[in-house]
Scaffold this motif. Sequence first.
Motif, mmCIF file in Angstrom:
data_model
loop_
_atom_site.group_PDB
_atom_site.id
_atom_site.type_symbol
_atom_site.label_atom_id
_atom_site.label_comp_id
_atom_site.label_asym_id
_atom_site.label_seq_id
_atom_site.Cartn_x
_atom_site.Cartn_y
_atom_site.Cartn_z
ATOM 1 N N ALA A 38 1.119 7.755 3.394
ATOM 2 C CA ALA A 38 1.481 6.585 2.587
ATOM 3 C C ALA A 38 1.647 5.324 3.421
ATOM 4 C CB ALA A 38 2.747 6.859 1.787
ATOM 5 N N ALA A 39 2.235 5.449 4.594
ATOM 6 C CA ALA A 39 2.487 4.274 5.434
ATOM 7 C C ALA A 39 1.413 4.061 6.497
ATOM 8 C CB ALA A 39 3.847 4.396 6.103
ATOM 9 N N SER A 40 0.347 4.837 6.440
ATOM 10 C CA SER A 40 -0.688 4.751 7.470
ATOM 11 C C SER A 40 -1.573 3.512 7.301
ATOM 12 C CB SER A 40 -1.581 5.991 7.420
ATOM 13 O OG SER A 40 -2.650 5.853 8.334
ATOM 14 N N PRO A 41 -1.811 2.794 8.394
ATOM 15 C CA PRO A 41 -2.728 1.655 8.330
ATOM 16 C C PRO A 41 -4.195 2.080 8.489
ATOM 17 C CG PRO A 41 -1.770 1.790 10.506
ATOM 18 C CD PRO A 41 -1.130 2.885 9.681
ATOM 19 N N LYS A 42 -4.421 3.363 8.797
ATOM 20 C CA LYS A 42 -5.788 3.843 8.995
ATOM 21 C C LYS A 42 -6.591 3.675 7.709
ATOM 22 C CE LYS A 42 -8.354 7.787 10.864
ATOM 23 N NZ LYS A 42 -9.568 7.400 10.274
ATOM 24 N N LEU A 89 0.835 -1.203 0.000
ATOM 25 C CA LEU A 89 0.000 0.000 0.000
ATOM 26 C C LEU A 89 0.870 1.254 0.000
ATOM 27 C CD1 LEU A 89 -2.657 1.525 0.151
ATOM 28 C CD2 LEU A 89 -2.702 1.070 2.617
ATOM 29 N N GLU A 90 1.881 1.272 0.824
ATOM 30 C CA GLU A 90 2.767 2.439 0.865
ATOM 31 C C GLU A 90 3.392 2.692 -0.509
ATOM 32 O OE1 GLU A 90 6.610 4.207 3.347
ATOM 33 O OE2 GLU A 90 5.981 2.136 3.683
ATOM 34 N N LEU A 124 -5.503 -0.591 -0.752
ATOM 35 C CA LEU A 124 -4.615 -1.052 -1.819
ATOM 36 C C LEU A 124 -5.396 -1.225 -3.114
ATOM 37 C CD1 LEU A 124 -1.860 -2.088 -2.851
ATOM 38 C CD2 LEU A 124 -2.575 -4.376 -2.079
ATOM 39 N N VAL A 125 -6.571 -1.842 -3.034
ATOM 40 C CA VAL A 125 -7.421 -2.005 -4.220
ATOM 41 C C VAL A 125 -7.699 -0.643 -4.832
ATOM 42 C CG1 VAL A 125 -9.703 -2.734 -5.037
ATOM 43 C CG2 VAL A 125 -8.476 -4.150 -3.368
ATOM 44 N N ASP A 126 -8.075 0.314 -3.993
ATOM 45 C CA ASP A 126 -8.392 1.664 -4.462
ATOM 46 C C ASP A 126 -7.218 2.286 -5.214
ATOM 47 O OD1 ASP A 126 -10.848 2.984 -4.291
ATOM 48 O OD2 ASP A 126 -10.128 4.396 -2.781
ATOM 49 N N PHE A 127 -6.031 2.193 -4.657
ATOM 50 C CA PHE A 127 -4.876 2.814 -5.303
ATOM 51 C C PHE A 127 -4.445 2.070 -6.567
ATOM 52 C CE2 PHE A 127 -4.719 5.567 -1.740
ATOM 53 C CZ PHE A 127 -4.019 6.680 -2.166
#
Length: 161
Positions: free
Chosen positions: A91-95, A4-5, A106-109
């Motif tokens: 970028a590194a946020s798990p929120k 994700l990041e 992740l899907v969104d990005f």
Amino acid sequence: MKWLEAERLGVADLLEDLTDDEWQRETLCAGWTMQTMAAHLTTSTRTGWRDVLTGVVKARFDWERMEDEKARAIAARFTRSELIAQIRETAASPKRAPMAAPIDPLVDFLVHGQDIARPLGRAREMPLEPAQAALDHVLKSPFLGRSQALPRLRSSRSSCP
């Protein structure tokens, strides 16, 4: 989280690389400019239960309308550099937004990175492992599942988010 990041930073890089003309062009999400999409991408780490509840009531319980109104309001409020900075800062946020699964951002990005790149004729690689994990999730998700995601994958333009 590393996937994700990397995707958030990659999309921020892509957005930062756009010309002023490209920034105002429409994404693959009908009616959304690159600016509206950037605004939408800032919401995954900045949306709480109150935002969801008031937003969905205001949008007459239409989830897509709620997301559209929220993205347009954010796009009107922040500059290009502010929106990109917000993506980078988290970028590194798990929120994540209420009710979202850990993999949903992740899907969104991954998807919206393509929604940005493709109409500009830019190649945006999808790393195999994260893309496979995202696809597996989407196919099993009752919220994102086959009835919504697969028809969108087949069309060149669609409504979003």
